[in-house]
Scaffold this motif. Structure first.
Motif: not given
Length: 164
Positions: A82-89, A146-154, A104-114
């Motif tokens: 869900l962190g990979c979705l666009p900011r607006d519809e 949340a981390c994926t979304r933040a990194l995408r925004l940065c 793939f960033l979301a996958f890596g972060l999820f596995r890291l936190f898991d």
């Protein structure tokens, strides 16, 4: 195989002899990629995985987080996506997944936190019930989203015109 065990193993992914959690997460990633073009479908799939996963974990796992139970990883991975979705519809399907880097960033972060189980993820993991089994991966998925979304925004603010 009972219906609860079939769901808990995500169609048998959890029966992998090596790294069943990673196998289940990767299968969820592959099935989740097309859903990035349909945000409501991804959201509904994540919610359904949480609800059906809770049921299957209760029935098949007896409150323990057996290595073959991977429906929790599926729910967490779909939440992470869900962190990979666009900011607006109105962003359009082409910008929805921004290529494969963000998923793939979301996958890596999820596995890291898991795997590392920081904070609330670890506290939920120590429970011996369906809430603990499902909850730690749901929270890890929220952290990853949340981390994926933040990194995408940065990444989109660097003036390159490209977002992660």
């Amino acid at each position: 195989m009972t219906p609860a065990r079939l769901v808990a193993t995500f169609g048998g992914c959890g029966l992998s002899p090596r790294a069943p959690g990673t196998v289940g997460s990767f299968a969820a990633l592959l099935l989740g990629l097309p859903m990035l073009r349909r945000p409501r479908m991804l959201t509904c799939a994540a919610l359904a995985a949480c609800i059906v996963g809770w049921w299957a974990t209760e029935r098949a796992g007896d409150g323990e987080d057996h290595s073959w139970i991977v429906i929790d990883e599926v729910a967490g991975m779909w939440i992470a996506l869900l962190g990979c979705l666009p900011r607006d519809e109105t962003a359009g399907a082409a910008k929805t997944s921004a290529g494969l880097l963000a998923p793939f960033l979301a996958f890596g972060l999820f596995r890291l936190f898991d795997i590392t189980k920081p904070g609330l993820v670890g506290r939920l993991d120590r429970r011996h019930d369906a809430l603990g089994v499902m909850g730690d991966d749901i929270v890890a998925g929220l952290f990853a989203a949340a981390c994926t979304r933040a990194l995408r925004l940065c990444g989109s603010g660097r003036g390159t015109g490209r977002a992660i």
